[in-house]
Design an enzyme around this catalytic site. Structure first.
Site, PDB file in Angstrom:
ATOM      1  N   TYR A  39      29.910  36.146  -5.144  1.00 51.29           N
ATOM      2  CA  TYR A  39      29.826  37.039  -6.292  1.00 51.29           C
ATOM      3  C   TYR A  39      28.674  38.010  -6.057  1.00 51.29           C
ATOM      4  O   TYR A  39      28.482  38.464  -4.929  1.00 51.29           O
ATOM      5  CB  TYR A  39      29.710  36.217  -7.586  1.00 51.29           C
ATOM      6  CG  TYR A  39      30.150  36.989  -8.802  1.00 51.29           C
ATOM      7  CD1 TYR A  39      31.395  37.612  -8.840  1.00 51.29           C
ATOM      8  CD2 TYR A  39      29.328  37.099  -9.915  1.00 51.29           C
ATOM      9  CE1 TYR A  39      31.807  38.332  -9.938  1.00 51.29           C
ATOM     10  CE2 TYR A  39      29.745  37.819 -11.030  1.00 51.29           C
ATOM     11  CZ  TYR A  39      30.978  38.437 -11.038  1.00 51.29           C
ATOM     12  OH  TYR A  39      31.383  39.152 -12.129  1.00 51.29           O
ATOM     13  N   LYS A  94      59.045  27.196  -8.961  1.00 52.15           N
ATOM     14  CA  LYS A  94      59.242  28.179  -7.891  1.00 52.15           C
ATOM     15  C   LYS A  94      57.964  28.338  -7.073  1.00 52.15           C
ATOM     16  O   LYS A  94      58.011  28.444  -5.840  1.00 52.15           O
ATOM     17  CB  LYS A  94      59.636  29.520  -8.513  1.00 52.15           C
ATOM     18  CG  LYS A  94      60.351  30.448  -7.570  1.00 52.15           C
ATOM     19  CD  LYS A  94      61.800  30.045  -7.430  1.00 52.15           C
ATOM     20  CE  LYS A  94      62.587  31.085  -6.670  1.00 52.15           C
ATOM     21  NZ  LYS A  94      64.015  30.800  -6.695  1.00 52.15           N
TER      22      LYS A  94
END
Length: 414
Positions: A39, A94
């Site tokens: 970060y 999926k």
């Protein structure tokens, strides 16, 4: 479903934690130094690089291996319009298949938008997140226009699996079945019962592979789609033919091929008996096919039959296609999945079924023997060669057709 299967499925989805997906870190972040890289301030470096060169997002972020599986829930499995929230278990499922079979990461996104304009706008604005979009469980005919519009607006592959995934597996199996029956695709009379996403896409792909339009009969709830009908949308109208056939019975008589993507028990034994010598029957309605295999075989010993079920030979299963098609597309940073790529997938799948079956596949399915023939016209989902052959064929087709943005990876060049 049986009570036992319902109970087991609910428990599977609820325990030990709800759902089937979670996120995982790909970089360490357990020290101050690593935090400063993950970060601020370190993250500013890839931000500046991507702002200067957008394609660097594939280098510095997970975009290149991330697919959005997206639905509005208007055509969920065989359950109809359950809405987006109830479609989430399917979209998570999926995602599991993408990861399990092709190591592709997925965000599943369920969109509250039945209106095609709203859905297209919502999905198009998500483009910077993903390397590809897999549309799922969207009702026809809206699905055709949605896919086209998104493909035009986005610079990444947009693929409606209910259309093209099904079509690829149907076509691969059919090429092999016709060969075994001593017939050519160009000469075969083909009847497709079901004029939704899967049926229309399958017919269009077969035309691209060499079937002749005059030999096709597409049948919907009102009968044969013929040139005299005035109630056809433009996708059905494109497949209308001049014919005296009006009913399914008319169309099937003398036909070489029946493809069912419709509903249970709609193909009668008498219809199967009326088909040409050496017929091919793909009864793909799931879980209950258009005709049960034991019923069809009772009237025709010379047929080759496929279903969508795991408990009969020749399962037409989309998992043979979409994970590997996307794998090949992502690996060359394709801007689209085009007909050349889906055709390459068809041929790779068909050719693979003609080769000797590895021992690990026999073990997975508890078989002593499995060889190209009437009961084995398409590969099985757990064939490890799928992850090599199909992505390589798709990636090469992407390069050759000009939609790839990088060269073939070394592993595809052998």
């Amino acid at each position: 479903m049986s009570d036992d299967l319902t109970r087991d499925a609910l428990r599977y989805h609820a325990e030990p934690v709800p759902g089937k997906l979670a996120t995982a870190l790909t970089k360490p972040c357990s020290t101050q130094a690593e935090l400063s890289l993950a970060y601020t301030p370190g993250v500013a470096a890839p931000v500046r690089a991507i702002a200067e060169e957008p394609l660097d997002a594939f280098r510095y972020t997970g975009r290149g291996n991330l697919v959005g599986v997206i639905s509005n829930g208007t055509a969920v499995l065989g359950l109809g319009n359950t809405g987006p929230l109830a479609s989430k278990p399917v979209m998570e499922g999926k995602a599991v298949l993408f990861k399990q079979f092709a190591n592709i990461d997925v965000f599943d996104i369920e969109v509250e938008a039945e209106d095609p304009d709203d859905f297209v706008e919502a999905v198009a604005r998500l483009g910077p997140t993903f390397g590809g979009i897999n549309l799922e469980d969207i009702a026809a005919p809206a699905c055709f226009d949605i896919e086209r519009r998104l493909a035009e607006r986005m610079d990444i592959p947009v693929f409606h699996d209910d259309q093209h995934g099904t079509a690829v597996i149907v076509a691969a199996g059919l090429l092999n079945a016709l060969e075994l029956q001593g017939k050519a695709l160009a000469d075969a009379r083909i009847v497709c019962l079901g004029a939704g996403a899967a049926g229309i896409a399958s017919m269009n792909l077969l035309l691209n592979l060499g079937a002749r339009a005059e030999n096709l009969r597409l049948v919907d709830r009102k009968g044969v789609i013929h040139a005299g009908r005035d109630d056809l949308n433009r996708w059905k109208a494109a497949l209308a033919v001049e014919t005296a056939d009006r009913t399914l019975e008319d169309a099937v008589a003398g036909a070489d091929v029946f493809i069912g993507v419709s509903g249970p028990d709609l193909l009668s034994p008498e219809m199967v008996a009326s088909m040409a010598a050496g017929p091919v029957v793909f009864a793909l309605s799931n879980p209950d096919p258009e005709i049960r295999p034991e019923v069809a075989r009772a009237v025709r010993e010379d047929l080759i039959l496929a279903t969508g079920r795991t408990d009969y030979p020749n399962q037409v299963n989309n998992v043979l296609g979409f994970p590997f098609i996307f794998r090949g597309a992502l690996d060359v940073r394709a801007s689209a999945i085009n007909v050349a790529m889906t055709t390459a997938a068809v041929r790779a799948l068909a050719e693979l079924a003609r080769e000797p079956v590895p021992a690990e596949v026999l073990t997975a399915y508890g078989r002593d023997d499995l060889a190209f023939g009437p009961d084995y016209i398409i590969p099985t989902p757990f064939d490890p060669r799928l992850g090599e052959r199909v992505p390589a064929a798709v990636a090469r087709a992407a390069v050759d057709s000009g939609v790839a943005r990088v060269d073939l990876p070394p592993r595809y060049q052998t």
